[in-house]
Design a protein around this motif. Sequence first.
Motif, short mmCIF file in Angstrom:
data_model
loop_
_atom_site.label_atom_id
_atom_site.label_comp_id
_atom_site.label_asym_id
_atom_site.label_seq_id
_atom_site.Cartn_x
_atom_site.Cartn_y
_atom_site.Cartn_z
N ASP A 288 63.03 96.66 12.36
CA ASP A 288 64.27 97.24 12.87
C ASP A 288 64.34 98.73 12.59
O ASP A 288 65.41 99.34 12.73
N HIS A 289 63.22 99.31 12.17
CA HIS A 289 63.12 100.76 11.96
C HIS A 289 62.28 101.38 13.08
O HIS A 289 61.50 100.69 13.76
N ALA A 290 62.40 102.68 13.24
CA ALA A 290 61.60 103.40 14.22
C ALA A 290 60.13 103.42 13.81
O ALA A 290 59.81 103.53 12.62
N ASP A 291 59.24 103.32 14.80
CA ASP A 291 57.82 103.50 14.53
C ASP A 291 57.48 104.99 14.64
O ASP A 291 58.35 105.84 14.87
N TRP A 292 56.20 105.31 14.49
CA TRP A 292 55.79 106.73 14.50
C TRP A 292 56.16 107.44 15.79
O TRP A 292 56.83 108.48 15.74
N PRO A 293 55.82 106.93 16.96
CA PRO A 293 56.25 107.63 18.18
C PRO A 293 57.76 107.58 18.37
O PRO A 293 58.35 108.51 18.94
N GLY A 294 58.41 106.52 17.88
CA GLY A 294 59.86 106.45 17.99
C GLY A 294 60.54 107.52 17.16
O GLY A 294 61.54 108.13 17.59
N LEU A 295 60.05 107.75 15.95
CA LEU A 295 60.59 108.82 15.11
C LEU A 295 60.46 110.17 15.80
O LEU A 295 61.41 110.97 15.83
N GLN A 296 59.30 110.42 16.37
CA GLN A 296 59.07 111.70 17.05
C GLN A 296 60.03 111.86 18.24
O GLN A 296 60.59 112.94 18.44
N ARG A 297 60.19 110.79 19.00
CA ARG A 297 61.05 110.87 20.17
C ARG A 297 62.51 111.08 19.78
O ARG A 297 63.22 111.88 20.39
N ALA A 298 62.95 110.38 18.74
CA ALA A 298 64.33 110.50 18.30
C ALA A 298 64.62 111.91 17.78
O ALA A 298 65.66 112.50 18.09
N ILE A 299 63.71 112.44 16.98
CA ILE A 299 63.90 113.78 16.43
C ILE A 299 63.95 114.82 17.55
O ILE A 299 64.82 115.70 17.56
N ALA A 300 63.03 114.71 18.50
CA ALA A 300 63.01 115.67 19.61
C ALA A 300 64.30 115.62 20.41
O ALA A 300 64.81 116.66 20.87
N ALA A 301 64.87 114.43 20.58
CA ALA A 301 66.07 114.27 21.40
C ALA A 301 67.29 114.94 20.78
O ALA A 301 68.25 115.25 21.49
N THR A 302 67.28 115.18 19.47
CA THR A 302 68.42 115.84 18.84
C THR A 302 68.45 117.33 19.13
O THR A 302 69.50 117.96 19.02
N GLY A 303 67.30 117.92 19.46
CA GLY A 303 67.23 119.36 19.67
C GLY A 303 67.35 120.16 18.38
O GLY A 303 67.51 121.38 18.42
N ALA A 304 67.28 119.50 17.23
CA ALA A 304 67.48 120.18 15.95
C ALA A 304 66.32 121.12 15.64
O ALA A 304 65.16 120.76 15.81
#
Length: 365
Positions: A288-304
Motif C-alpha cells: 500500500d506504499h508507492a514503488d520506485w517509479p510511483g515515488l518519482q511520479r508523485a514527487i514530480a507532480a507536486t512541482g516542488a
Amino acid sequence: MAPAMAVDDLVIERPEGLYCPPGDFFIDPWRPVERAVITHAHGDHARRGHAHYLASAPSEGVLRARLGDDIALQTLAYGESIEHHGVRLSLHPAGHVLGSAQVRLEHGGRVWVASGDYFVSGAGDDNRTCVPFEPVRCDCFITESTFGLPIYRWQPQREVFADIDAWWRANADAGRASLLMAYSFGKAQRLLAGVDASIGPIVVHGAVEPLNQAYRAAGVALPPTQLATEVTDKASLARALVIAPPSVQGSAWTRRFGDYGDAFASGWMQLRGTRRRRAVDRGFVLSDHADWPGLQRAIAATGAARVIVTHGYEAVMVRWLQEQGLQAGAFHTEYDDERSDAADPGAASDAAAEAAAAPGPEPAA
C-alpha cells in the motif's frame, strides 16, 4: 542527512515529531503533544496520549477503533481547510489506507505538503479501498520513501490477485485452508476487496474484523467474513481463505485449520531473502506504499523545488533527487509500519544485496 533548515521553515524536526512552528502543532508525532494532525490510523503515525487530534473525516471510524472513542478528535473533509495561528491547513487523499491524507500547509505565501504514507504505483493502479492519491502542488514536499529503491516496482494488481485466487482455488480443491497473512489494517481489507469471493468462505482473525466493520461503515464494499473462532464446520474451513496478521504464524491459533497452505502479502516479498526467511508456501508482492517509479511520479507532480525524504531508503532517494537538480534532504522519523509488520531484520541488507542487479533509476522527466 538532515536538510538545511531556514528560520521560517513550515515544518521542522523536534523530539516529539515533525513540528509546524507558526501553527504550533505536530504532524504524526510519536510522543504525546497538545495538538496532533494525523495522516492515517496506522499505529506508528496515530498514537494515544495526544490532547487534541485532527484527521480526515473518512479516517474517524478506524481511528476510534484503534485509539478509542474517548479521543478528542476533529475531522475535516478532503479539501476542506481551516486556519490556525495564521496557517491554512487542509487534508488531501493519499491512497494508502482508508482515510489516509496528505497535510497541506500554507503560510506567508509558501505551501508545504507532508505526504504521510501514500500509494502510487508505476503500474498505474489505485487502491480500491480508499480515495486515490491526489497530487498537491507545493513549494516543499515531505515524502515517505519506504520502498525507495529501484528494485521495488509493483506488478499490476490484477495479476497479483489472479495469483492469489489461483493459489486459494488449488488449496480449496485439495481440501486445505489458505492462510494469508497481512497487516490487519489496510492490507487485509485490500485483499478482501480484491479476491474472488466465490471460491469459498472467507474467515478472519479477531484483529481484522473490527477494521472490516469500520471500512464497511465508511461505504467500502467487502465480501462477507466470519471470525475464525466462530466457524465450527470443518468442511467449510477446509475451503476457506483465512486472513490474519503475521503474528499468528506458527501459533496455536492456526491449529484449528489442520493441514493448510500459508502465504504472506507484502511489498517486502519482492526480496528473495525475506520470502525465504518467512518460510511460507507463497509470497505475494502487494504493498500500500508507492514503488520506485510511483515515488518519482508523485514527487514530480507536486512541482516542488525542495523535497524532504522521511522513513525508508532516504539516502538513495535524496541522491536521486539532487541529481535531478532539486534541493533535497531527509528528516529522521520513527515511522516503520510496514517494515516492522511485514519484513524481518534482514530486509534492509537483502535490499542492498539485490539492488545491484535491479534496473537503474528512471531518467529525469
